[in-house]
Design a protein around this motif. Structure first.
Motif, short mmCIF file in Angstrom:
data_model
loop_
_atom_site.label_atom_id
_atom_site.label_comp_id
_atom_site.label_asym_id
_atom_site.label_seq_id
_atom_site.Cartn_x
_atom_site.Cartn_y
_atom_site.Cartn_z
N VAL A 121 -5.79 -1.91 -22.49
CA VAL A 121 -5.70 -0.80 -21.54
C VAL A 121 -4.63 -1.14 -20.51
CG1 VAL A 121 -6.95 0.58 -19.84
CG2 VAL A 121 -8.14 -0.29 -21.88
N GLU A 122 -3.63 -0.30 -20.41
CA GLU A 122 -2.48 -0.59 -19.56
C GLU A 122 -2.86 -0.60 -18.08
OE1 GLU A 122 2.16 0.94 -18.96
OE2 GLU A 122 0.72 2.11 -20.17
N ASP A 123 -3.85 0.23 -17.67
CA ASP A 123 -4.22 0.28 -16.26
C ASP A 123 -4.76 -1.07 -15.77
OD1 ASP A 123 -3.47 2.89 -16.21
OD2 ASP A 123 -5.49 3.70 -16.51
N ASN A 124 -5.36 -1.84 -16.68
CA ASN A 124 -5.88 -3.15 -16.27
C ASN A 124 -4.77 -4.11 -15.86
OD1 ASN A 124 -8.49 -2.31 -16.76
ND2 ASN A 124 -8.49 -3.02 -18.88
N CYS A 125 -3.56 -3.88 -16.40
CA CYS A 125 -2.44 -4.75 -16.07
C CYS A 125 -2.10 -4.68 -14.59
CB CYS A 125 -1.21 -4.36 -16.91
SG CYS A 125 -1.45 -4.57 -18.68
N GLU A 126 -2.15 -3.48 -14.00
CA GLU A 126 -1.78 -3.34 -12.59
C GLU A 126 -2.74 -4.12 -11.69
OE1 GLU A 126 0.95 -2.00 -11.66
OE2 GLU A 126 1.46 -1.37 -13.71
#
Length: 314
Positions: free
Chosen positions: A246-251
């Motif tokens: 999940v890309e949002d977890n990267c932020e």
């Protein structure tokens, strides 16, 4: 009636245009050709020929004339028949009938039709705009013969005295060969090491997917935080903090790492479809390994090193 104009129009679109009770003009596609005698290049074209055995009215020419002149089909058929009678009369008298942009028709001694095509027009629409090209002849063999003739008159030799006076040419040649071979071996070894390191790192990351990445979380060891002066964001050596589906977890992870003094960022998606977050990127392997050792010891024992040229990937 300009019969040849109508026939010429139809030859662009059809391979056979029949003149009822007279014969048919046929077209056949030919490839590009080269005339060795004149060094001329000719584009692909349609070759036009004539067959007097095909005389049955297929309606193509008649319908075309009727549509253009806005006349009934029967009237167009009569006009064609009248024109054919006139052509046959000229041929019987030994005259040559010229169909503009198509060719010349005459009778031979046996009363058979002879057709000589005219090459002023190319009926192949694919070659529209292409014209004949003349190229100067390349006389490579002539130059070779001239050099051989000069060598016979003035032989090129090196005396033993000249060879002794300039021995450095021999050493320079040997050094050049050695440097070339050494560069090739070093380059090959470097590439093999990078590929081997990438493969090991990717396999290790893939084995940890089910345990850590599917949950889209990033757990930091409760160890004392360290402060590293990491400013470089270029280079092919990347210390990986984690990979997330999940890309949002990267932020969220990047924010946590930046708060702890790291220049964290994402470097794209790997071949497993996971977004990779790095502590930082470095120019040399020595610097990256030093940072990795410190991070594993005091911060995250699961961190690993990725060697990748991001410019080539992008």
């Amino acid at each position: 009636m300009q019969l040849e104009t109508y026939i010429s129009d139809l030859l662009y679109r059809y391979e056979c245009v029949t003149i009822p009770e007279f014969g048919a003009f046929l077209t056949q596609r030919t490839s590009a050709t080269l005339d060795d005698a004149t060094n001329s290049f000719y584009p692909p074209k349609k070759m036009v020929s004539f067959n007097e055995q095909i005389q049955k009215n297929d309606g193509l020419l008649t319908h075309y004339i009727a549509d253009l002149e806005k006349i009934p089909y029967e009237v167009a058929s009569e006009k064609i028949a009248k024109r054919v009678n006139s052509i046959k009369s000229y041929l019987t008298q030994g005259e040559t009938v010229t169909f503009k942009n198509i060719g010349d028709i005459t009778f031979n001694v046996e009363g058979k039709i002879l057709f000589e095509p005219i090459y002023q027009l190319n009926y192949l629409t694919d070659s529209f705009g292409l014209s004949q090209l003349v190229s100067p002849k390349v006389s490579r063999e002539v130059y070779k013969e001239e050099v051989e003739a000069i060598e016979k008159v003035i032989p090129l030799t090196i005396t033993p005295e000249k060879r002794k006076a300039k021995p450095y040419f021999k050493y320079a040649a040997v050094a050049l060969i050695a440097l070339t071979l050494g560069g090739l071996v070093s380059s090959r070894y470097y590439i093999e090491q990078i590929e081997k390191h990438n493969q090991i790192a990717q396999e290790k990351a893939f084995q940890q997917l089910d345990a850590k990445i599917e949950q889209a979380t990033f757990n930091l060891n409760p160890l004392p935080a360290i402060t590293l002066n990491v400013t470089k964001q270029s280079g092919n050596y990347h210390v990986i903090a984690g990979a997330f589906r999940v890309e949002d977890n990267c932020e969220l992870i990047i924010s946590q790492l930046k708060a702890q003094g790291f220049n964290a960022r994402t470097i794209g998606v790997n071949k497993y479809g996971l977004h990779e977050v790095v502590y930082g990127s470095y120019e040399t392997a020595e610097e990256a390994l030093q940072i990795l050792h410190s991070i594993r010891k005091t911060h995250n024992e699961d961190a690993w090193l990725l060697v990748k040229d991001l410019d080539l990937v992008n």
